[in-house]
Design a protein around this motif. Sequence first.
Motif, mmCIF file in Angstrom:
data_model
loop_
_atom_site.group_PDB
_atom_site.id
_atom_site.type_symbol
_atom_site.label_atom_id
_atom_site.label_comp_id
_atom_site.label_asym_id
_atom_site.label_seq_id
_atom_site.Cartn_x
_atom_site.Cartn_y
_atom_site.Cartn_z
ATOM 1 N N ASN B 136 0.824 -1.208 0.000
ATOM 2 C CA ASN B 136 0.000 0.000 0.000
ATOM 3 C C ASN B 136 0.859 1.259 0.000
ATOM 4 N N LEU B 137 2.000 1.194 0.695
ATOM 5 C CA LEU B 137 2.911 2.336 0.702
ATOM 6 C C LEU B 137 3.822 2.307 -0.516
ATOM 7 N N PHE B 139 3.525 1.406 -3.629
ATOM 8 C CA PHE B 139 3.099 1.920 -4.936
ATOM 9 C C PHE B 139 3.130 3.443 -4.948
ATOM 10 N N ALA B 140 3.134 4.048 -3.729
ATOM 11 C CA ALA B 140 3.082 5.512 -3.647
ATOM 12 C C ALA B 140 4.464 6.138 -3.663
ATOM 13 N N ILE B 141 5.514 5.319 -3.688
ATOM 14 C CA ILE B 141 6.867 5.878 -3.661
ATOM 15 C C ILE B 141 7.323 6.204 -5.078
ATOM 16 N N PRO B 142 7.525 7.485 -5.384
ATOM 17 C CA PRO B 142 7.990 7.839 -6.731
ATOM 18 C C PRO B 142 9.372 7.233 -6.968
ATOM 19 N N PHE B 144 11.910 8.359 -8.473
ATOM 20 C CA PHE B 144 13.069 9.230 -8.276
ATOM 21 C C PHE B 144 13.395 9.380 -6.789
ATOM 22 N N PHE B 145 12.359 9.310 -5.955
ATOM 23 C CA PHE B 145 12.589 9.392 -4.516
ATOM 24 C C PHE B 145 13.242 8.101 -4.030
ATOM 25 N N LEU B 148 16.890 8.215 -4.865
ATOM 26 C CA LEU B 148 17.720 9.019 -3.965
ATOM 27 C C LEU B 148 17.956 8.307 -2.645
ATOM 28 N N ILE B 149 16.895 7.713 -2.102
ATOM 29 C CA ILE B 149 17.026 7.062 -0.805
ATOM 30 C C ILE B 149 17.976 5.862 -0.903
ATOM 31 N N ARG B 194 0.251 -6.974 -4.650
ATOM 32 C CA ARG B 194 -1.102 -6.874 -4.122
ATOM 33 C C ARG B 194 -2.101 -7.608 -5.015
ATOM 34 N N ALA B 248 8.775 4.141 -19.718
ATOM 35 C CA ALA B 248 8.669 5.549 -19.354
ATOM 36 C C ALA B 248 9.324 5.808 -18.003
ATOM 37 N N PHE B 251 13.168 6.775 -17.788
ATOM 38 C CA PHE B 251 13.724 8.136 -17.989
ATOM 39 C C PHE B 251 14.174 8.704 -16.657
ATOM 40 N N VAL B 252 13.216 8.607 -15.708
ATOM 41 C CA VAL B 252 13.393 9.304 -14.447
ATOM 42 C C VAL B 252 14.541 8.687 -13.650
ATOM 43 N N ALA B 256 18.102 10.234 -12.516
ATOM 44 C CA ALA B 256 18.472 10.353 -11.104
ATOM 45 C C ALA B 256 19.845 9.733 -10.852
ATOM 46 N N ILE C 206 2.418 11.725 -8.743
ATOM 47 C CA ILE C 206 3.745 11.124 -8.909
ATOM 48 C C ILE C 206 4.364 11.534 -10.241
ATOM 49 N N PHE C 213 10.924 16.954 -11.107
ATOM 50 C CA PHE C 213 12.235 16.437 -10.726
ATOM 51 C C PHE C 213 13.202 16.508 -11.910
ATOM 52 N N LEU C 214 12.684 16.257 -13.114
ATOM 53 C CA LEU C 214 13.521 16.295 -14.319
ATOM 54 C C LEU C 214 13.760 17.723 -14.806
ATOM 55 N N VAL C 229 12.622 17.522 -3.974
ATOM 56 C CA VAL C 229 13.381 16.272 -3.916
ATOM 57 C C VAL C 229 14.626 16.421 -4.774
ATOM 58 N N LEU C 236 21.329 15.988 0.244
ATOM 59 C CA LEU C 236 21.096 14.651 0.805
ATOM 60 C C LEU C 236 22.390 13.839 0.783
ATOM 61 N N VAL C 252 4.785 10.632 -0.886
ATOM 62 C CA VAL C 252 4.427 9.241 -0.593
ATOM 63 C C VAL C 252 3.141 9.190 0.230
ATOM 64 N N VAL C 255 0.033 10.462 -1.773
ATOM 65 C CA VAL C 255 -0.372 9.511 -2.819
ATOM 66 C C VAL C 255 -0.979 8.255 -2.195
#
Lengths: 265, 313, 275
Positions: B136-137, B139-142, B144-145, B148-149, B194, B248, B251-252, B256, C206, C213-214, C229, C236, C252, C255
């Motif tokens: 549930n969490l 799918f919400a993580i972009p 690019f984020f 970075l993490i 899921r 697609a 790209f991102v 990154a 998102i 971001f790009l 970000v 960071l 996050v 969304v």
Amino acid sequence: MLNIDNLSLTIGPDLQILRDVSLAVAAGEAVGLVGESGSGKSMTLRSILQIEPAGSEVTGTITFDDVDVRGLTGEALRRMRANDVSMIAQNPHAVLNPVLPVERYLIEGMHDAQGQPTKTAKIRAGELLEQVGIDAVDRVLRSYPHQLSGGMLQRVVIAGAIAGRPRLMLADEPTTALDVTTQAEVMAILDECRHELGMAMLFVTHDLDLAAAVCDRIAVMKDGEIVEIGLPEQLRDNPQHPYTRALMESRPAGLTWTPESEATS
Amino acid sequence: MTFILRRLAALVGVLIASSFLVFAAMYAAPGSPENFLVQGRTVSPEVLAAIREQYSLDDPFLVRFWNWLTNVLHGDFGRSLANQQDVGELLAGRLPTTLMLVTLAAIIIIVLGIGMGIVAGTRGGVVDKIILLGSNLGFAIPTFFAALILMSIFSVGLGWFPVFGSGDGFFDRIWHLTLPAFALALPSSAVVARITRTSIREERDSEHSVMARARGVAESLVMRRHVIRNSMLPVSTIVGVHIAGLIAGSFVVEYAFTLDGIGTLLVHAVQRKDFAVVQAIAIVLVAAFGVINLLVDLFYASIDPRVKVETNR
Amino acid sequence: MKQFAERMGALGLIACGVIAVVVLGALFAPLIAPYDPTIGSVTQRYQGMSFEHLFGTDQAGRDIFSRLLWGARSSLTGPLIVVGITAVFGTLIALTAVWWGGIVDSFLSRVLDLLFAFPNLLLAMLAIAVFGPSLTTAALALSVAYIPYSARVVRSMAMRERNLPYIRSPELQGIPGIVITGRHLLPNVAPLIVTGATINFGFAMIELAALSFLGLGVQPPEADWGLMVSSGQQSLLNGYPAESVLAGLSIVITVAAFGYVGERLGGRAAAGRKA
């Protein structure tokens, strides 16, 4: 042979499906379980094989040859299901795995469940289909369930159900989902197989006449309880419970069915 | 067979239409096409002539499209408007990184997504709860984020993986692309997990599974043959859609991690307004997207006998 | 109200709460935010958390809390534009196709197929390459990319309704199609549209954040979560995670909240139809 004693089944906190159902089936005997949909007939059958829906609370005892079948687990439960008691469900299109050919269904029962060698199972599969009156055996064996009619598929299910020569057959409205024209044929085949193998049968139906035609005794079920048990002619001529009387009166007049009249057609 | 031909024809039709869209897009921009293509860069008269030639600006509109399309079909994507490099060569040089990244991510989605889903669907209990919450969490993580993490933990913090770059040689590449692939695959894996879980739950109580149990088939076999096998039918289409979608998403992630793939090339081309490169990449990606989607449909038809019959009629 | 709470469940109500907080924060950013989000001070770079700067400051000495609040504005407006346009045009196309059927339907289906051929972000980047980077361009292009999804779902449901008696009989009475569509068909597909919009909101957030971001969406120095970000990336890696991490987490959480509420609503749309 089969003894059901004070079987009760509840789902969740307050949905009572079965209430103190007691019923016995002797070896070779055919017992009809008649009632309208939702009266708990199917659930009674499913409880015998421990395939009631998840979350059901079951009390009471069910014995088969004096063995408590509700207490069976693991290998013993599997053996009982594979060898002693088999079941025919209402909708054959749901019973067969849609992505496996018919042959796999039959082999699964004989090889994976009953432990016969695959080779024997393959040969037997063809013989069984002939036994239930299927001509194009090879074509049917290769077919996928969606390519066959309900009547044809129910014959396959019957073939699978008699493959292990079980002593008890549980039939859950085996003709209700079928075309009217094939209902009688399938019923005749089932009845014939039963007599040939000397199987006992617990036959669930909403059709009192049909039950009267194929069963030795009939139990009438209403709202999860058995309200009356008797011989077919007793129920017909002298129904005790008002509900039985209502059932008798509501059936269409002039339609009587006998296995003999259809078995040859 | 007719099914495959029909789908191929449809794909070709869509590709022609979309290449027209890609070609004609520049005429939607304000100003003359020449100004749009040059974008205020100072160019010599020779280069300007070359650009006019590349887009056959002296010909009528449809002829321009036809010339451009036939060139593309011959593998000639023209020259970059910013630095006059051959676009085809530029693309070819970038392709391996992107291909490898997408392949790795696809493998992660299949293994991790389906694996987690099967575990959650068959085990239940705490494991199920954790996986469900995670998806549930997740799918919400972009992407690019996530990139970075992952980078700050595993590259900068622990030093297990390189921070930037694509690496040389097969294994070095895999090592460089591992974190990017995980970042790229994370949201899709969550969704796939899921859906797999739901599908397994449904199949577990399906009539054919219940009746197989009632016939005395061992539970492990019922799980394998009836529950997991059948639950993979809907899952396979979802996995296919997500693998196509990686195109697609790449790209991102490439940007990154500053990987030298097609995605980074596209982002830079858009930033620099190098439309020849943008067009070429758009065409290639639309084609790849269409082909993957077609393959997914064919695969689905091959595993579900019901689809075959319906489409053959 | 009680029915809604039951439908949402405990987690769903928390998700609604999260959405409410984010929306209120965005609306009242000028009142709540203690600092100007775009003005920093060189002497105030990389401040830690304190009462003065709740979440510290970024590499330009700007207050991160203020930037998050202001960033919520662009981060929410973009998706709002996308789902608004998608819902209106998706529904319009779907209902037109369903009502007229035949050639109209197959023509519109072809158009949708064409749009389906482009991955969403690719279509957006193509548009940005033509019209230049901005939030408006990104949001409009993404709307176009989303229309086929919405149109397809609405079309298939409306198609089922189309032949039911409550649609057929007024048609036979000669009531104009547009009236029947508006009065009967639209209300029946409305829950589906709302659910779709809720779920698409998260995806749009998102993808728009990814474009920012790009460097192709919201342009600096404006505050936006996706942009934060990106601009916090170097900080960071240098050991100042606040800007990137907080902006990323905002995305996050928002969304996930929209996704969860949408899923719950989806149950309602499906369960609300018994016939």
